[in-house]
Structure formats: C-alpha cells, structure tokens
Design a protein around this motif. Structure first.
Motif, PDB file in Angstrom:
ATOM      1  N   GLU A  83       0.826  -1.205   0.000  1.00  0.00           N
ATOM      2  CA  GLU A  83       0.000   0.000   0.000  1.00  0.00           C
ATOM      3  C   GLU A  83       0.859   1.252   0.000  1.00  0.00           C
ATOM      4  N   GLU A  84       2.059   1.155   0.556  1.00  0.00           N
ATOM      5  CA  GLU A  84       2.975   2.299   0.578  1.00  0.00           C
ATOM      6  C   GLU A  84       3.522   2.624  -0.815  1.00  0.00           C
ATOM      7  N   GLU A  85       3.381   1.702  -1.747  1.00  0.00           N
ATOM      8  CA  GLU A  85       3.863   1.920  -3.117  1.00  0.00           C
ATOM      9  C   GLU A  85       2.755   2.368  -4.056  1.00  0.00           C
ATOM     10  N   LEU A  86       1.520   2.356  -3.589  1.00  0.00           N
ATOM     11  CA  LEU A  86       0.378   2.747  -4.414  1.00  0.00           C
ATOM     12  C   LEU A  86      -0.115   4.135  -4.012  1.00  0.00           C
ATOM     13  N   ARG A  87      -0.449   4.937  -5.007  1.00  0.00           N
ATOM     14  CA  ARG A  87      -0.896   6.305  -4.774  1.00  0.00           C
ATOM     15  C   ARG A  87      -2.418   6.377  -4.753  1.00  0.00           C
ATOM     16  N   PRO A  88      -3.011   6.992  -3.750  1.00  0.00           N
ATOM     17  CA  PRO A  88      -4.467   7.121  -3.683  1.00  0.00           C
ATOM     18  C   PRO A  88      -4.981   8.060  -4.779  1.00  0.00           C
ATOM     19  N   PRO A  89      -6.292   8.105  -4.990  1.00  0.00           N
ATOM     20  CA  PRO A  89      -6.862   8.897  -6.092  1.00  0.00           C
ATOM     21  C   PRO A  89      -6.413  10.351  -6.146  1.00  0.00           C
ATOM     22  N   ASN A  90      -6.366  11.027  -4.988  1.00  0.00           N
ATOM     23  CA  ASN A  90      -5.983  12.445  -5.005  1.00  0.00           C
ATOM     24  C   ASN A  90      -4.542  12.645  -5.454  1.00  0.00           C
ATOM     25  N   VAL A  91      -3.656  11.707  -5.102  1.00  0.00           N
ATOM     26  CA  VAL A  91      -2.259  11.813  -5.521  1.00  0.00           C
ATOM     27  C   VAL A  91      -2.129  11.458  -7.004  1.00  0.00           C
ATOM     28  N   LEU A  92      -2.915  10.494  -7.468  1.00  0.00           N
ATOM     29  CA  LEU A  92      -2.903  10.165  -8.895  1.00  0.00           C
ATOM     30  C   LEU A  92      -3.358  11.369  -9.721  1.00  0.00           C
ATOM     31  N   MET A  93      -4.387  12.079  -9.232  1.00  0.00           N
ATOM     32  CA  MET A  93      -4.867  13.260  -9.961  1.00  0.00           C
ATOM     33  C   MET A  93      -3.828  14.369  -9.913  1.00  0.00           C
ATOM     34  N   LYS A  94      -3.169  14.507  -8.778  1.00  0.00           N
ATOM     35  CA  LYS A  94      -2.084  15.486  -8.654  1.00  0.00           C
ATOM     36  C   LYS A  94      -0.986  15.176  -9.676  1.00  0.00           C
ATOM     37  N   THR A  95      -0.708  13.894  -9.868  1.00  0.00           N
ATOM     38  CA  THR A  95       0.330  13.482 -10.813  1.00  0.00           C
ATOM     39  C   THR A  95      -0.080  13.779 -12.249  1.00  0.00           C
ATOM     40  N   VAL A  96      -1.339  13.513 -12.579  1.00  0.00           N
ATOM     41  CA  VAL A  96      -1.834  13.842 -13.925  1.00  0.00           C
ATOM     42  C   VAL A  96      -1.685  15.338 -14.187  1.00  0.00           C
ATOM     43  N   LYS A  97      -2.076  16.144 -13.224  1.00  0.00           N
ATOM     44  CA  LYS A  97      -1.988  17.603 -13.385  1.00  0.00           C
ATOM     45  C   LYS A  97      -0.539  18.040 -13.563  1.00  0.00           C
ATOM     46  N   TYR A  98       0.358  17.421 -12.814  1.00  0.00           N
ATOM     47  CA  TYR A  98       1.778  17.759 -12.945  1.00  0.00           C
ATOM     48  C   TYR A  98       2.277  17.426 -14.347  1.00  0.00           C
ATOM     49  N   LEU A  99       1.953  16.239 -14.826  1.00  0.00           N
ATOM     50  CA  LEU A  99       2.425  15.814 -16.147  1.00  0.00           C
ATOM     51  C   LEU A  99       1.878  16.726 -17.248  1.00  0.00           C
ATOM     52  N   VAL A 100       0.618  17.092 -17.128  1.00  0.00           N
ATOM     53  CA  VAL A 100      -0.011  17.922 -18.161  1.00  0.00           C
ATOM     54  C   VAL A 100       0.450  19.377 -18.057  1.00  0.00           C
ATOM     55  N   ASN A 101       0.379  19.942 -16.877  1.00  0.00           N
ATOM     56  CA  ASN A 101       0.628  21.376 -16.715  1.00  0.00           C
ATOM     57  C   ASN A 101       2.103  21.759 -16.658  1.00  0.00           C
ATOM     58  N   ARG A 102       2.955  20.827 -16.238  1.00  0.00           N
ATOM     59  CA  ARG A 102       4.369  21.162 -16.078  1.00  0.00           C
ATOM     60  C   ARG A 102       5.259  20.573 -17.179  1.00  0.00           C
ATOM     61  N   LEU A 103       4.871  19.421 -17.735  1.00  0.00           N
ATOM     62  CA  LEU A 103       5.727  18.777 -18.737  1.00  0.00           C
ATOM     63  C   LEU A 103       5.207  18.941 -20.161  1.00  0.00           C
ATOM     64  N   LEU A 104       3.923  18.698 -20.390  1.00  0.00           N
ATOM     65  CA  LEU A 104       3.402  18.855 -21.748  1.00  0.00           C
ATOM     66  C   LEU A 104       3.495  20.292 -22.229  1.00  0.00           C
ATOM     67  N   THR A 105       3.633  21.214 -21.311  1.00  0.00           N
ATOM     68  CA  THR A 105       3.706  22.633 -21.678  1.00  0.00           C
ATOM     69  C   THR A 105       5.129  23.093 -21.988  1.00  0.00           C
ATOM     70  N   ARG A 106       6.115  22.234 -21.781  1.00  0.00           N
ATOM     71  CA  ARG A 106       7.508  22.633 -22.016  1.00  0.00           C
ATOM     72  C   ARG A 106       7.776  22.792 -23.517  1.00  0.00           C
ATOM     73  N   GLU A 107       8.548  23.799 -23.836  1.00  0.00           N
ATOM     74  CA  GLU A 107       8.889  24.075 -25.231  1.00  0.00           C
ATOM     75  C   GLU A 107      10.398  24.069 -25.462  1.00  0.00           C
ATOM     76  N   ASP A 108      11.157  23.650 -24.430  1.00  0.00           N
ATOM     77  CA  ASP A 108      12.616  23.679 -24.527  1.00  0.00           C
ATOM     78  C   ASP A 108      13.208  22.317 -24.887  1.00  0.00           C
ATOM     79  N   VAL A 109      12.360  21.300 -25.020  1.00  0.00           N
ATOM     80  CA  VAL A 109      12.824  19.965 -25.420  1.00  0.00           C
ATOM     81  C   VAL A 109      11.890  19.429 -26.495  1.00  0.00           C
TER      82      VAL A 109
END
Length: 317
Positions: A83-109
């Motif tokens: 259970e310590e290796e699995l992320r609950p729903p709120n953390v999974l959503m936080k991760t999706v937001k990070y990937l979309v808002n912080r990485l997909l928006t990058r224009e330097d790579v």
C-alpha cells in the motif's frame, strides 16, 4: 449496459486475478520513496526528474518534487505491491496535473521526448488505478485527460518514423481507456457530463466496427440523440451527416478539406451532407495524408494551449 466487451482490458484482468484483494494506496508522493532510492542507485533517473545541474554528474541526483513513479510490467514471481507503493486517487490526480501542466507545456525539449516520458507515467497511473480497483468516479476523473493526451499525441506525432513513435501502440491505449470510460459512465451516471464527447471519440476511433454499432444501439436515448450525427453514418443507409460537424470534430481547416478526406474512402458529399454507405466505403490503398488537412497539425499550439486541449478548455483563436 454498454456492449463494450469487458470491464477490464486483458492486462488489467491479469493484474486483478493476480492481486485479488484491492489495496488502499498510502503513498502521498508522485513517486514512492523506495523507488527513488533504487532508481538513483541504478542511475535510472530521467532528465525530467533530476536536480537541475546534476545531469552530467557521475550519479545524477533525483529531485523528489519531480520524480514520478515509472511503469513496471506485472510478471510471474513479482512481489505484490504494498500500500505504501500505491498512490491514492488524489495523488494520482495530482500526478496527472503535474504531467499535463508542467511537462506537456515545455517548449525547450523535443515533444517526442516529452511524450515518451508522459506516456510511461500515465500508464503507471492507470496501473495504480487498477490495482486499487478505484471507483468509477475516480476512474472517470483520471481517464478523461489521459485519453485526450493520447489523442492529441496521435495528431502531433503522426509524421514520426515508426522506430520513434508507434501509432498502433498509442491507438491500443486509446481503445483500452475509452472502453474503460464507457463502462464507468454506465456505473456512475452522475459523473457523465463529458460522456457525449467520449462516446463520439469511441465511435470515431472504431468506424466500421460492429461492436461499436451494437454499443450505440444500447445507449440511453439522450445520448443517442447527442451522437446521431456522428454515428448514424454507418448504422442507417438513409442518414446524412453534416460535413461541417465532421469538420469540427476532426479539426479540419475547412469543409473542402473534410470533403477531400472522406472522398479518399469512397464517400460522397452532396449539398453539405456526407452520404455514408457500407457498400461504398473502402480504405485507400495508401494511408491518407491526414496531416495536410488536420487542423491540429496545421497550427502551432503553445505549451499552455496543449494543456488547455487536455483539460478541454482550448478555444480556437
């Protein structure tokens, strides 16, 4: 009940059979601490996850705020995740937001590099989702932006060589996520405000599929009404489909571009209406040059606009 084949994909079913009892995730970070330690020792830190300025070091340092749990294929003999290796729903959503808002928006790579990283981490999000057997509400919240990511990536990378980007793999993940979404919508009608969008995407992604036709027959009346202009094309010989609607959904620059595209498949357009026919439909001998017509490929989306596409907030300028 929808006619989509099963509640789980083959891979998901295997995981559910192997790990019978669903767990409750307790990892409150995007990446479990033990994985950070292991990958740092093994020098498997992605450049997107490194502490700035340490990339050229003999052993680059992991930035806990940038580390994202990577996908790990389930295999025979592999220990059941704790259970310590699995992320609950709120953390999974936080991760999706990070990937979309912080990485997909990058224009330097290069965007292909971004895609490969995000694709892997999105897959791991789905894995955590399945292992915990999350509720339909949580699955819908997670899968909707993930599907939009896959679909946008398909448009963005269609010109890449097969050794760099495999559209068949991307399409298979679109299909898996759409099937899961449709079943979740059936189970949780209160969270189905975007259902028409994803029912339409499912139909477009499965044009000519008998299974998709059966699925539409089983849809509630209000959804059949919302989708009749997209679906009736191959479910009724007498139905006509407005070319301007097709243009909007497939993001062509003009009606003329949409007409050129459908004509490649043996279909005709009369007075602004597409005449669909199973008998006339035929795939071209060569793959259509969608890129020359597709609006998404003809405009230069900024990083923020890409994020808006994923979150369904993009407004055409």
């Amino acid at each position: 009940m929808t006619h989509v084949q099963s509640k789980w994909t083959t891979e998901e079913s295997a995981m559910c059979e192997k790990f019978v009892n669903p767990k409750v995730g307790k990892c409150m970070d995007m990446c479990p601490k033990n994985e950070i330690v292991d990958r740092e020792k093994q020098r498997r830190i992605h450049p997107f996850e490194m502490v700035p300025g340490t990339r050229r070091d003999q052993r680059p340092k992991a930035d806990p705020e940038r580390m994202v749990k990577e996908y790990c294929r389930s295999a025979a003999g592999k220990a059941e995740p704790s259970e310590e290796e699995l992320r609950p729903p709120n953390v999974l959503m936080k991760t999706v937001k990070y990937l979309v808002n912080r990485l997909l928006t990058r224009e330097d790579v290069k965007w292909l590099e971004i895609y490969n990283f995000v694709f892997d981490r999105m897959r791991c999000i789905r894995q955590d989702m399945v292992l915990q057997q999350l509720s339909p509400v949580h699955c819908i919240e997670l899968l909707e932006p993930i599907v939009r990511f896959y679909i946008y990536a398909g448009y963005r990378l269609h010109h890449e060589q097969i050794h760099s980007y495999d559209p068949h793999i991307n399409n298979s993940h679109i299909q898996q996520c759409l099937q899961k979404l449709l079943i979740c919508y059936d189970d949780e009608c209160q969270k189905a405000e975007n259902r028409a969008e994803f029912e339409s995407l499912y139909l477009l992604h499965n044009l000519g599929s008998v299974e998709a036709s059966f699925h539409v027959i089983a849809l509630p009346k209000y959804l059949r009404y919302a989708l009749e202009t997209l679906n009736a094309a191959y479910s009724s010989k007498n139905t006509k489909f407005p070319i301007n609607i097709l243009k909007q959904w497939l993001k062509f620059n003009s009606d003329e571009d949409a007409i050129k595209f459908v004509s490649m498949f043996g279909l005709t357009v009369v007075d602004g209406m597409v005449h669909y026919s199973r008998a006339a439909y035929s795939a071209p001998m060569q793959q259509p040059n969608v890129g020359s017509h597709c609006h998404l490929d003809s405009i230069d989306l900024s990083g923020e606009e890409i994020a808006d596409v994923i979150w369904n907030k993009y407004t055409e300028p």
